[in-house]
Scaffold this motif. Structure first.
Motif, PDB file in Angstrom:
ATOM      1  N   SER A 144       7.264  73.261  26.010  1.00 23.93           N
ATOM      2  CA  SER A 144       6.616  71.974  24.255  1.00 23.93           C
ATOM      3  C   SER A 144       7.710  71.455  23.995  1.00 23.93           C
ATOM      4  CB  SER A 144       5.926  72.883  24.153  1.00 23.93           C
ATOM      5  OG  SER A 144       5.015  73.601  24.489  1.00 23.93           O
ATOM      6  N   ALA A 145       7.159  70.317  23.448  1.00 22.63           N
ATOM      7  CA  ALA A 145       7.795  69.144  22.649  1.00 22.63           C
ATOM      8  C   ALA A 145       7.483  68.537  21.875  1.00 22.63           C
ATOM      9  CB  ALA A 145       8.751  67.743  23.599  1.00 22.63           C
ATOM     10  N   VAL A 146       8.102  68.335  21.131  1.00 27.72           N
ATOM     11  CA  VAL A 146       7.755  68.086  19.125  1.00 27.72           C
ATOM     12  C   VAL A 146       6.860  66.339  19.750  1.00 27.72           C
ATOM     13  CG1 VAL A 146       7.382  67.213  17.018  1.00 27.72           C
ATOM     14  CG2 VAL A 146       8.788  69.186  17.900  1.00 27.72           C
ATOM     15  N   PRO A 147       5.742  65.659  19.770  1.00 28.12           N
ATOM     16  CA  PRO A 147       5.190  64.713  20.314  1.00 28.12           C
ATOM     17  C   PRO A 147       6.212  63.478  19.357  1.00 28.12           C
ATOM     18  CG  PRO A 147       3.742  66.226  20.193  1.00 28.12           C
ATOM     19  CD  PRO A 147       4.786  67.055  19.194  1.00 28.12           C
ATOM     20  N   ALA A 148       6.053  63.824  18.287  1.00 25.60           N
ATOM     21  CA  ALA A 148       6.839  62.660  16.675  1.00 25.60           C
ATOM     22  C   ALA A 148       8.273  62.628  17.040  1.00 25.60           C
ATOM     23  CB  ALA A 148       6.798  63.617  15.727  1.00 25.60           C
ATOM     24  N   ASN A 149       8.661  63.486  17.890  1.00 23.43           N
ATOM     25  CA  ASN A 149       9.959  63.832  17.905  1.00 23.43           C
ATOM     26  C   ASN A 149      11.055  63.148  19.956  1.00 23.43           C
ATOM     27  OD1 ASN A 149      10.656  64.189  15.921  1.00 23.43           O
ATOM     28  ND2 ASN A 149      11.117  66.432  15.897  1.00 23.43           N
ATOM     29  N   TYR A 150       9.159  62.490  20.899  1.00 20.99           N
ATOM     30  CA  TYR A 150       9.261  62.505  22.169  1.00 20.99           C
ATOM     31  C   TYR A 150       9.818  61.660  22.310  1.00 20.99           C
ATOM     32  CZ  TYR A 150       7.802  63.306  26.426  1.00 20.99           C
ATOM     33  OH  TYR A 150       6.901  63.589  28.024  1.00 20.99           O
ATOM     34  N   VAL A 151      10.369  60.482  22.214  1.00 18.64           N
ATOM     35  CA  VAL A 151      11.109  58.787  22.549  1.00 18.64           C
ATOM     36  C   VAL A 151      12.488  59.815  21.457  1.00 18.64           C
ATOM     37  CG1 VAL A 151      11.373  56.722  22.167  1.00 18.64           C
ATOM     38  CG2 VAL A 151       9.327  57.613  22.996  1.00 18.64           C
ATOM     39  N   ALA A 152      12.791  59.510  20.525  1.00 22.33           N
ATOM     40  CA  ALA A 152      13.372  59.776  19.582  1.00 22.33           C
ATOM     41  C   ALA A 152      14.986  61.057  20.722  1.00 22.33           C
ATOM     42  CB  ALA A 152      13.750  60.347  18.572  1.00 22.33           C
ATOM     43  N   ASP A 153      14.668  62.226  20.939  1.00 22.81           N
ATOM     44  CA  ASP A 153      14.976  63.070  21.414  1.00 22.81           C
ATOM     45  C   ASP A 153      15.259  62.638  22.648  1.00 22.81           C
ATOM     46  OD1 ASP A 153      14.591  65.169  19.262  1.00 22.81           O
ATOM     47  OD2 ASP A 153      13.130  65.877  20.162  1.00 22.81           O
ATOM     48  N   ALA A 154      14.689  62.327  23.661  1.00 22.45           N
ATOM     49  CA  ALA A 154      14.805  61.393  25.125  1.00 22.45           C
ATOM     50  C   ALA A 154      16.093  60.976  24.542  1.00 22.45           C
ATOM     51  CB  ALA A 154      13.557  60.803  25.618  1.00 22.45           C
ATOM     52  N   VAL A 155      16.194  59.532  23.810  1.00 26.65           N
ATOM     53  CA  VAL A 155      17.332  58.757  24.117  1.00 26.65           C
ATOM     54  C   VAL A 155      18.568  59.333  23.254  1.00 26.65           C
ATOM     55  CG1 VAL A 155      15.730  57.288  23.322  1.00 26.65           C
ATOM     56  CG2 VAL A 155      16.326  57.561  21.300  1.00 26.65           C
ATOM     57  N   ALA A 183      20.256  50.234  27.649  1.00 24.79           N
ATOM     58  CA  ALA A 183      18.412  50.672  27.662  1.00 24.79           C
ATOM     59  C   ALA A 183      18.397  52.366  27.264  1.00 24.79           C
ATOM     60  CB  ALA A 183      18.304  50.513  29.048  1.00 24.79           C
ATOM     61  N   THR A 184      16.523  51.271  26.238  1.00 24.74           N
ATOM     62  CA  THR A 184      16.642  52.619  25.596  1.00 24.74           C
ATOM     63  C   THR A 184      16.581  53.566  26.480  1.00 24.74           C
ATOM     64  OG1 THR A 184      15.736  51.058  23.372  1.00 24.74           O
ATOM     65  CG2 THR A 184      15.200  53.000  24.161  1.00 24.74           C
ATOM     66  N   PHE A 185      16.020  53.366  27.588  1.00 23.52           N
ATOM     67  CA  PHE A 185      15.689  54.544  27.828  1.00 23.52           C
ATOM     68  C   PHE A 185      16.472  55.093  29.502  1.00 23.52           C
ATOM     69  CE2 PHE A 185      11.551  53.688  26.282  1.00 23.52           C
ATOM     70  CZ  PHE A 185      11.175  54.874  25.566  1.00 23.52           C
ATOM     71  N   ASN A 186      17.766  54.566  29.048  1.00 24.83           N
ATOM     72  CA  ASN A 186      19.174  55.421  29.902  1.00 24.83           C
ATOM     73  C   ASN A 186      19.857  55.761  29.306  1.00 24.83           C
ATOM     74  OD1 ASN A 186      20.967  55.204  32.212  1.00 24.83           O
ATOM     75  ND2 ASN A 186      21.359  52.970  32.228  1.00 24.83           N
ATOM     76  N   PRO A 187      19.618  57.273  28.627  1.00 20.71           N
ATOM     77  CA  PRO A 187      20.647  57.331  26.951  1.00 20.71           C
ATOM     78  C   PRO A 187      21.706  57.787  27.882  1.00 20.71           C
ATOM     79  CG  PRO A 187      19.049  58.798  28.272  1.00 20.71           C
ATOM     80  CD  PRO A 187      18.290  57.242  28.794  1.00 20.71           C
ATOM     81  N   PHE A 188      21.426  58.482  28.881  1.00 24.05           N
ATOM     82  CA  PHE A 188      23.461  59.078  29.710  1.00 24.05           C
ATOM     83  C   PHE A 188      23.921  57.920  30.022  1.00 24.05           C
ATOM     84  CE2 PHE A 188      20.030  62.039  29.222  1.00 24.05           C
ATOM     85  CZ  PHE A 188      21.547  63.953  29.772  1.00 24.05           C
ATOM     86  N   GLN A 189      23.852  56.310  30.402  1.00 25.25           N
ATOM     87  CA  GLN A 189      23.978  55.273  30.213  1.00 25.25           C
ATOM     88  C   GLN A 189      24.179  54.991  32.037  1.00 25.25           C
ATOM     89  OE1 GLN A 189      27.189  55.184  28.030  1.00 25.25           O
ATOM     90  NE2 GLN A 189      25.654  54.186  25.697  1.00 25.25           N
ATOM     91  N   THR A 190      24.120  55.814  32.773  1.00 27.85           N
ATOM     92  CA  THR A 190      24.308  55.544  34.428  1.00 27.85           C
ATOM     93  C   THR A 190      24.351  54.301  34.734  1.00 27.85           C
ATOM     94  OG1 THR A 190      22.457  57.052  34.513  1.00 27.85           O
ATOM     95  CG2 THR A 190      23.290  55.906  36.364  1.00 27.85           C
ATOM     96  N   THR A 191      25.473  53.203  35.235  1.00 31.01           N
ATOM     97  CA  THR A 191      25.661  52.792  36.625  1.00 31.01           C
ATOM     98  C   THR A 191      26.565  52.706  36.970  1.00 31.01           C
ATOM     99  OG1 THR A 191      26.177  50.028  34.911  1.00 31.01           O
ATOM    100  CG2 THR A 191      27.788  52.286  34.535  1.00 31.01           C
TER     101      THR A 191
END
Length: 263
Positions: A144-155, A183-191
């Protein structure tokens, strides 16, 4: 005008309302953040990520979860993006045997575990994904994740992967949202050097830009950076007796100037 979900669309049509056709704005599915295995070493192996893709029956999920209102796909770039590639559309056709073979080659013949955070809006979809992955020996730990923090926790690198709806923007927009090192949704900066060269070519524009964007798409699709399920029909309804309307590409709702009185 109004926007509905798949389960109320039939009711709207039965009431005499019309749905704007061929109108898809988002894709939905899993983004693998941890492609270098910082949290889950298994995800560093491209064969594991590919196996997850092959294990999913997209057409069945589309029918069960979206009542068929969408388009199953193996790529995260939409047809209007400039990076769409026809032969990637069903690259990961449902093939559980292929999934098992890849897992065995990667050393996971006895199975493996991945963890997906869950918020209410995606709980049913993640449960369906987990059920299909279990058929090839992959256990999905649903946390379970906190909806309000879902994107913030992802990044902030708290998730190894997550399930979300993401915008099918124009190629350069999408690259900067989900693929580029920053990118916002590449938090580990894969390249990789190959990918960075392609991204640079897209950024520069010119005659080679579209081809480079398609090669970016090929790279991330073949390397299974994502596990897309389908492009979602944007179900915008209107009264055809009173107005006409045209879809607006890459917009969740047509602009006011797309509407006109019915003749």
């Amino acid at each position: 005008r109004t926007t509905l979900d798949a389960r109320t669309a039939d009711q709207a049509e039965a009431a005499g309302l019309a749905i704007i056709p061929d109108y898809q704005v988002d894709w939905t599915g899993v983004t693998f953040f941890d492609r270098d295995g910082a949290i889950n070493p298994a995800l560093a192996d491209v064969r594991v990520r590919q196996a997850i893709n092959y294990a999913i029956d997209r057409e069945t999920l589309l029918e069960q979860l979206q009542l068929g209102r969408g388009t199953a796909t193996s790529q995260v770039f939409g047809p209007e993006s400039g990076a769409f590639v026809d032969d990637l559309e069903d690259l990961y056709s449902f093939d559980p045997e292929k999934a098992r073979e890849l897992l065995s080659e990667a050393g996971y013949e006895d199975g493996l575990e991945i963890t997906l955070p869950v918020i209410d809006g995606f709980a049913t979809q993640i449960t369906a994904i987990a059920q299909q992955l279990s058929e090839v020996g992959i256990t999905v730990n649903q946390v379970s994740a906190v909806p309000a923090n879902y994107v913030a926790d992802a990044v902030q690198q708290k998730f190894e992967a997550f399930n979300f709806n993401l915008f099918q923007g124009e190629a350069w927009v999408a690259i900067n949202q989900i693929i580029a090192p920053n990118a916002t949704f590449n938090p580990f900066q894969t390249t990789s050097p190959e990918l960075e060269e392609l991204i640079s070519t897209v950024q520069q524009g010119g005659d080679d830009s579209d081809a480079a964007a398609q090669d970016v798409n090929r790279y991330v699709t073949e390397n299974a950076w994502f596990m897309p399920l389908y492009r979602i029909d944007q179900i915008s309804v209107y009264n055809p007796e009173k107005i006409t309307v045209e879809a607006q590409i890459q917009s969740a709702m047509p602009a006011l100037y797309n509407f006109a009185p019915a003749e």
